[in-house]
Write a protein that holds these residues in place. Sequence first.
Motif, PDB file in Angstrom:
ATOM      1  N   SER A   9      40.269  30.996  41.691  1.00  0.00           N
ATOM      2  CA  SER A   9      39.894  31.027  40.282  1.00  0.00           C
ATOM      3  C   SER A   9      39.107  32.289  39.976  1.00  0.00           C
ATOM      4  N   SER A  10      39.195  32.666  38.717  1.00  0.00           N
ATOM      5  CA  SER A  10      38.355  33.728  38.162  1.00  0.00           C
ATOM      6  C   SER A  10      37.680  33.119  36.944  1.00  0.00           C
ATOM      7  N   ASP A  12      38.548  33.341  33.940  1.00  0.00           N
ATOM      8  CA  ASP A  12      39.479  32.885  32.911  1.00  0.00           C
ATOM      9  C   ASP A  12      40.835  32.399  33.429  1.00  0.00           C
ATOM     10  N   ARG A  13      41.017  32.343  34.739  1.00  0.00           N
ATOM     11  CA  ARG A  13      42.297  31.885  35.298  1.00  0.00           C
ATOM     12  C   ARG A  13      42.078  31.015  36.522  1.00  0.00           C
ATOM     13  N   MET A  14      43.070  30.174  36.818  1.00  0.00           N
ATOM     14  CA  MET A  14      43.040  29.381  38.038  1.00  0.00           C
ATOM     15  C   MET A  14      44.439  29.326  38.632  1.00  0.00           C
ATOM     16  N   LEU A  15      44.506  29.477  39.942  1.00  0.00           N
ATOM     17  CA  LEU A  15      45.753  29.321  40.678  1.00  0.00           C
ATOM     18  C   LEU A  15      45.577  28.097  41.577  1.00  0.00           C
ATOM     19  N   ASP A  47      46.465  43.500  39.381  1.00  0.00           N
ATOM     20  CA  ASP A  47      45.385  42.513  39.272  1.00  0.00           C
ATOM     21  C   ASP A  47      44.090  43.048  39.870  1.00  0.00           C
ATOM     22  N   TRP A  52      37.406  37.067  41.563  1.00  0.00           N
ATOM     23  CA  TRP A  52      38.099  35.864  42.015  1.00  0.00           C
ATOM     24  C   TRP A  52      37.374  35.209  43.186  1.00  0.00           C
TER      25      TRP A  52
END
Length: 77
Positions: A9-10, A12-15, A47, A52
Amino acid sequence: MPEVYFRCSSADRMLPNLCTAEVEDLTDAREHAAMAVRVLLALPGADDWRDWVMHVIDDLGDEIFALPFTSTIGPVH
């Protein structure tokens, strides 16, 4: 701790659930997490991975530890 899940995760994003691994112990889980971070860093693309974090989750859904990508990237010059 036989099976762990790796999520990134960052701000504003999640994997979620990038992969799973059967591990012997916490040291083995850390080695797998560091290897997964290195694989992501080696992917072609623009990226910026500095903010992250790799989250290592047990089979009950509890976070065991978090590994910031910066621990693998090193300091920015």
